[in-house]
Design a protein around this motif. Sequence first.
Motif, mmCIF file in Angstrom:
data_model
loop_
_atom_site.group_PDB
_atom_site.id
_atom_site.type_symbol
_atom_site.label_atom_id
_atom_site.label_comp_id
_atom_site.label_asym_id
_atom_site.label_seq_id
_atom_site.Cartn_x
_atom_site.Cartn_y
_atom_site.Cartn_z
ATOM 1 N N UNK A 295 0.910 -1.456 -0.179
ATOM 2 C CA UNK A 295 0.165 -0.421 0.113
ATOM 3 C C UNK A 295 0.697 1.323 0.229
ATOM 4 N N UNK A 296 2.305 1.280 0.347
ATOM 5 C CA UNK A 296 3.456 2.099 0.016
ATOM 6 C C UNK A 296 2.779 2.952 1.266
ATOM 7 N N UNK A 297 2.797 2.527 2.083
ATOM 8 C CA UNK A 297 2.639 3.522 3.202
ATOM 9 C C UNK A 297 4.149 4.111 4.340
ATOM 10 N N UNK A 298 3.754 5.203 4.127
ATOM 11 C CA UNK A 298 5.441 6.047 4.804
ATOM 12 C C UNK A 298 5.573 5.873 6.168
ATOM 13 N N UNK A 299 4.363 5.890 6.834
ATOM 14 C CA UNK A 299 4.175 5.399 8.671
ATOM 15 C C UNK A 299 2.593 4.934 8.277
ATOM 16 N N UNK A 300 2.712 3.671 9.505
ATOM 17 C CA UNK A 300 1.335 3.159 9.620
ATOM 18 C C UNK A 300 -0.041 3.850 9.034
ATOM 19 N N UNK A 301 0.191 4.390 9.983
ATOM 20 C CA UNK A 301 -1.326 5.624 10.337
ATOM 21 C C UNK A 301 -1.500 6.316 8.758
ATOM 22 N N UNK A 302 -1.164 6.289 7.506
ATOM 23 C CA UNK A 302 -1.240 6.476 6.825
ATOM 24 C C UNK A 302 -2.563 5.240 5.782
ATOM 25 N N UNK B 84 -7.295 4.109 3.388
ATOM 26 C CA UNK B 84 -8.392 2.688 3.569
ATOM 27 C C UNK B 84 -10.332 3.808 2.924
ATOM 28 N N UNK B 85 -10.107 4.988 4.285
ATOM 29 C CA UNK B 85 -11.189 5.901 4.447
ATOM 30 C C UNK B 85 -10.953 7.155 3.441
ATOM 31 N N UNK B 86 -9.648 7.185 2.188
ATOM 32 C CA UNK B 86 -9.747 8.017 1.225
ATOM 33 C C UNK B 86 -9.594 7.514 -0.058
ATOM 34 N N UNK B 87 -8.383 7.078 -0.156
ATOM 35 C CA UNK B 87 -8.637 6.141 -1.634
ATOM 36 C C UNK B 87 -9.392 5.510 -2.068
#
Length: 319
Positions: free
Chosen positions: A183-190, A195-198
Amino acid sequence: MFLGIDGGGTKTAFALIDSAGNVLARHQDSSAYYIEVGMAGVAAMLARGCAAVFAAAGVTAADVSFAFFGLPAYGEDRTALAQLNALPRAVLGHDRYLCGNDMVCSWAGSLACADGISIIAGTGSMAYGEFAGRIARAGGWGELFSDEGSAHWIARAGLGLFSRMSDGRAPRGPLHRLVRERLSLQEDLDLCQVVYGELKEQRSRIAALSRLVSEAAAHGDHQAQAIIDTAAAELVEMVDAVRRALGVADGQEVAVSYSGGLFGDDGPLHTPFAAALATRGAAYRLAPPRLAPVLGAALYAARRAGTPLSTAALEHLAN
């Protein structure tokens, strides 16, 4: 000729067969889940799919003796029934059709309309069975509080496990790395933005994340494997519930078959489901599916028209 439509949360299949068991044409299109794509979206997809299958077979809607439209969430909102029931008429131009829940397609295909129970595990999940003229279903109450064992349910559990791994509430296993990478997360909270945005919390797009749980389990993530095993156990519970609702006597063996992406060649559920079902002893006989759900829909159309396929035609269709 008989038309079968197997509507799904992610894709919809169309098939046209004749009374000799010949497949005249097939087509695949997009979602039939009206809660997600709207009635207009379902109507446009059905028109497009039917036009494609008729063109491939060189026929018109008038040539169809009967059709069965298996639609996801059918019968679960009585205020939507009139609209759903009217959709095929606009496509076919006649009333030689029946609408029902897509669970019927899976049962009719996997068991070729014979007595038994079918378990479905794709984007959503449910069980449906027929026995001695009785019918029953279990599960399939929707992704918010049901659909246990489905791809959406597995994905939701996997996302929860990722959050616990990130927080330190669970040991970090392969799932943590896979989610970050894929999911190409820079930080875990991304993950929240994804989930809620893209993904906009869309059912089918969230369900696709179940592959990360399956892959993590294959890489030795015991916590991810526990999610898969629990999913299989939930599906067996649905089978048990349908058996009780059908009033099958103790000691009576019942055929159980399956359909849906999670039971596919690269799906994670076949082995754990078979193992969980085996714990019920001789109550069940696991039967490989005879036909794809879309062919089951066409077969069911022939049955509801009062002209079921002969044994020879059924064997031809299965082969």
